[in-house]
Design a protein around this motif. Structure first.
Motif, short mmCIF file in Angstrom:
data_model
loop_
_atom_site.label_atom_id
_atom_site.label_comp_id
_atom_site.label_asym_id
_atom_site.label_seq_id
_atom_site.Cartn_x
_atom_site.Cartn_y
_atom_site.Cartn_z
N GLN A 1 -12.65 14.75 -7.45
CA GLN A 1 -12.65 13.39 -7.99
C GLN A 1 -12.60 12.35 -6.87
OE1 GLN A 1 -9.38 12.57 -10.59
NE2 GLN A 1 -10.07 10.51 -11.09
N ASP A 2 -11.76 12.60 -5.88
CA ASP A 2 -11.67 11.67 -4.75
C ASP A 2 -13.00 11.61 -3.99
OD1 ASP A 2 -9.04 11.22 -5.43
OD2 ASP A 2 -8.25 12.73 -4.03
N GLU A 3 -13.66 12.75 -3.86
CA GLU A 3 -14.95 12.76 -3.16
C GLU A 3 -16.01 11.99 -3.95
OE1 GLU A 3 -14.49 17.10 -0.87
OE2 GLU A 3 -15.55 16.94 -2.78
N GLU A 4 -15.99 12.13 -5.27
CA GLU A 4 -16.95 11.37 -6.08
C GLU A 4 -16.66 9.88 -6.02
OE1 GLU A 4 -17.49 12.60 -10.10
OE2 GLU A 4 -19.24 13.76 -9.49
N ASP A 5 -15.38 9.51 -6.05
CA ASP A 5 -15.02 8.09 -5.96
C ASP A 5 -15.46 7.49 -4.64
OD1 ASP A 5 -13.91 8.28 -8.46
OD2 ASP A 5 -11.85 8.56 -7.74
N ALA A 6 -15.50 8.31 -3.60
CA ALA A 6 -15.93 7.84 -2.28
C ALA A 6 -17.43 8.01 -2.06
CB ALA A 6 -15.16 8.59 -1.19
N ASN A 7 -18.16 8.36 -3.15
CA ASN A 7 -19.62 8.57 -3.08
C ASN A 7 -19.99 9.65 -2.06
OD1 ASN A 7 -20.22 6.57 -5.02
ND2 ASN A 7 -20.07 4.97 -3.46
N GLN A 8 -19.18 10.69 -2.04
CA GLN A 8 -19.44 11.83 -1.17
C GLN A 8 -19.78 13.05 -2.01
OE1 GLN A 8 -15.94 12.38 1.19
NE2 GLN A 8 -16.18 10.45 2.33
N PRO A 9 -20.60 13.97 -1.49
CA PRO A 9 -20.90 15.19 -2.24
C PRO A 9 -19.67 16.06 -2.39
CG PRO A 9 -21.79 15.32 -0.01
CD PRO A 9 -21.31 13.91 -0.19
N ARG B 1 -27.34 36.06 -17.63
CA ARG B 1 -26.93 37.27 -16.91
C ARG B 1 -25.96 36.97 -15.78
NH1 ARG B 1 -32.56 39.94 -15.30
NH2 ARG B 1 -32.95 37.73 -14.84
N THR B 2 -26.03 35.76 -15.26
CA THR B 2 -25.17 35.41 -14.12
C THR B 2 -23.83 34.82 -14.55
OG1 THR B 2 -26.19 33.21 -14.00
CG2 THR B 2 -27.19 34.98 -12.68
N PHE B 3 -23.57 34.75 -15.86
CA PHE B 3 -22.38 34.03 -16.29
C PHE B 3 -21.09 34.76 -15.91
CE2 PHE B 3 -19.08 32.78 -19.32
CZ PHE B 3 -19.11 31.41 -19.14
N GLU B 4 -21.08 36.09 -15.94
CA GLU B 4 -19.86 36.81 -15.59
C GLU B 4 -19.48 36.55 -14.13
OE1 GLU B 4 -19.98 40.90 -16.51
OE2 GLU B 4 -20.29 40.61 -18.67
N ALA B 5 -20.48 36.57 -13.26
CA ALA B 5 -20.19 36.26 -11.86
C ALA B 5 -19.75 34.80 -11.71
CB ALA B 5 -21.42 36.53 -11.00
N ASP B 6 -20.40 33.92 -12.47
CA ASP B 6 -20.00 32.51 -12.42
C ASP B 6 -18.58 32.32 -12.96
OD1 ASP B 6 -22.49 32.00 -11.43
OD2 ASP B 6 -23.31 31.19 -13.29
N ALA B 7 -18.23 33.09 -13.99
CA ALA B 7 -16.89 32.96 -14.57
C ALA B 7 -15.81 33.33 -13.57
CB ALA B 7 -16.77 33.82 -15.82
N ARG B 8 -16.07 34.34 -12.75
CA ARG B 8 -15.09 34.71 -11.73
C ARG B 8 -14.91 33.60 -10.70
NH1 ARG B 8 -17.51 39.89 -12.55
NH2 ARG B 8 -19.05 39.48 -10.92
N ILE B 9 -16.02 32.93 -10.38
CA ILE B 9 -15.92 31.81 -9.44
C ILE B 9 -15.19 30.63 -10.09
CG2 ILE B 9 -17.25 30.17 -8.06
CD1 ILE B 9 -19.43 32.27 -7.83
N LEU B 10 -15.50 30.37 -11.36
CA LEU B 10 -14.86 29.25 -12.05
C LEU B 10 -13.36 29.46 -12.22
CD1 LEU B 10 -17.53 28.55 -14.84
CD2 LEU B 10 -17.18 27.29 -12.72
N SER B 11 -12.93 30.73 -12.29
CA SER B 11 -11.50 31.01 -12.48
C SER B 11 -10.68 30.63 -11.25
CB SER B 11 -11.30 32.49 -12.80
OG SER B 11 -11.72 33.30 -11.71
N THR B 12 -11.33 30.36 -10.14
CA THR B 12 -10.60 29.97 -8.92
C THR B 12 -10.32 28.47 -8.86
OG1 THR B 12 -12.66 29.67 -7.65
CG2 THR B 12 -11.69 31.88 -7.68
N ILE B 13 -10.83 27.72 -9.82
CA ILE B 13 -10.64 26.27 -9.81
C ILE B 13 -9.19 25.93 -10.15
CG2 ILE B 13 -11.33 24.09 -10.88
CD1 ILE B 13 -14.07 25.24 -11.33
N THR B 14 -8.62 25.05 -9.39
CA THR B 14 -7.25 24.58 -9.62
C THR B 14 -7.25 23.07 -9.82
OG1 THR B 14 -6.86 24.31 -7.24
CG2 THR B 14 -6.30 26.45 -8.22
N VAL B 15 -6.11 22.56 -10.21
CA VAL B 15 -5.98 21.12 -10.41
C VAL B 15 -6.19 20.39 -9.09
CG1 VAL B 15 -4.43 19.27 -11.15
CG2 VAL B 15 -4.43 21.46 -12.36
N GLU B 16 -5.70 20.96 -8.01
CA GLU B 16 -5.86 20.32 -6.70
C GLU B 16 -7.34 20.21 -6.32
OE1 GLU B 16 -3.75 22.69 -7.41
OE2 GLU B 16 -1.86 21.54 -7.31
#
Length: 281
Positions: free
Chosen positions: A135-143, A114-129
């Motif tokens: 990725q840089d945060e994960e490489d630095a062992n940061q959340p 039921r929450t997927f439509e709301a999640d999809a709107r949030i996911l649509s804001t993801i950019t390459v940057e």
């Protein structure tokens, strides 16, 4: 089939890749009252003419009685002359298709939440940057700081955790192991069982060698070079040997008998086992 002309003369011939992707999703489905679409050419019949020399009988091909993908694959791998499992790519292609179908099936379940439509709107804001920053945060062992990327990761983990052999499924099993240890209390034993499929005569029997078990010898069968070739050519035999040995050890030493529908436990060398987890590295 393309003719490779060379300076006005007839050259060699080569098979071109088709511009149309091949459908390996099995039987066409009907939706509502509409009839199913006309079946396309079977992928396995075209990809493996050696295995299906008459151009029919492929996995999930059109037939009066539908045979499920898993059942047909099992039949192929257990065929008496072993030509399916001796093919160098057949087993791996089958496993890849199976994993992809599992991923798509569980992704579909995620999309029905039921929450997927709301999640999809949030996911649509993801950019390459944002992904590069995560990725840089994960490489630095940061959340990961971006909530949209965290949500994407949550959906990916939820889908992949149900796919056999994925890293996420191992993470999930690790959590179950720790929860079981806390629930049932010590003692807990961590045991590594590593049967040698290269030098065991039982493996060679699964690989098709003729060895008389009534006059069983430790080094019975072919020499070490031929044994290695047999295992390399027949990964199904190696997997079957591993499964057979693990089941035998669990049943004879630990009193754990695994059937298709239930797990039975009786007194073994360590008394009665309350629970066990078996993972493959």
């Amino acid at each position: 089939l393309a003719n490779l002309w060379n300076e006005g003369r007839e050259g060699g011939y080569a098979v071109r890749h088709s511009r149309r992707p091949v459908n390996d999703f099995g039987h066409p489905q009907s939706f509502g009252d509409s009839p199913p679409e006309a079946p396309e050419e079977n992928f396995f019949e075209k990809a493996y003419p050696y295995l299906f020399p008459y151009g029919c009988g492929g996995i999930e091909a059109s037939r009066p009685v539908i045979v499920e993908f898993r059942d047909h694959v099992k039949w192929c791998l257990q065929y008496y002359d072993r030509h399916f499992r001796l093919n160098p790519t057949f087993s791996f292609v089958i496993f890849g298709i199976s994993q992809r179908r599992q991923a798509l099936a569980f992704a579909r379940i995620q999309m029905k939440r039921r929450t997927f439509e709301a999640d999809a709107r949030i996911l649509s804001t993801i950019t390459v940057e944002k992904l590069k920053k995560a990725q840089d945060e994960e490489d630095a062992n940061q959340p990961i700081s971006d909530p949209a990327v965290r949500l994407l990761r949550q959906h990916i983990h939820a889908t992949a955790a149900r796919i056999f052999g994925s890293d996420q499924s191992r993470y999930q099993m690790r959590s179950q192991v720790w929860a079981t240890s806390v629930s049932l209390n010590p003692p807990s034993l961590w045991i590594t069982i590593n049967p040698s499929n290269l030098h065991d005569p039982v493996t060679q029997i699964f690989a098709g060698e003729n060895i008389n078990l009534d006059t069983f010898l430790k080094m019975a069968g072919p020499d070490k070079e031929q044994r290695a070739k047999n295992i390399a050519a027949d990964p199904y035999a190696a997997a079957k040997f591993f499964h057979f040995m693990i089941q035998t050890i669990l049943r004879t030493l630990f009193g754990v008998e695994v059937t298709r529908f239930q797990v039975k436990s009786k007194c073994g060398i360590l008394s009665r086992v309350s629970a066990y987890f078996g993972t493959v590295e």
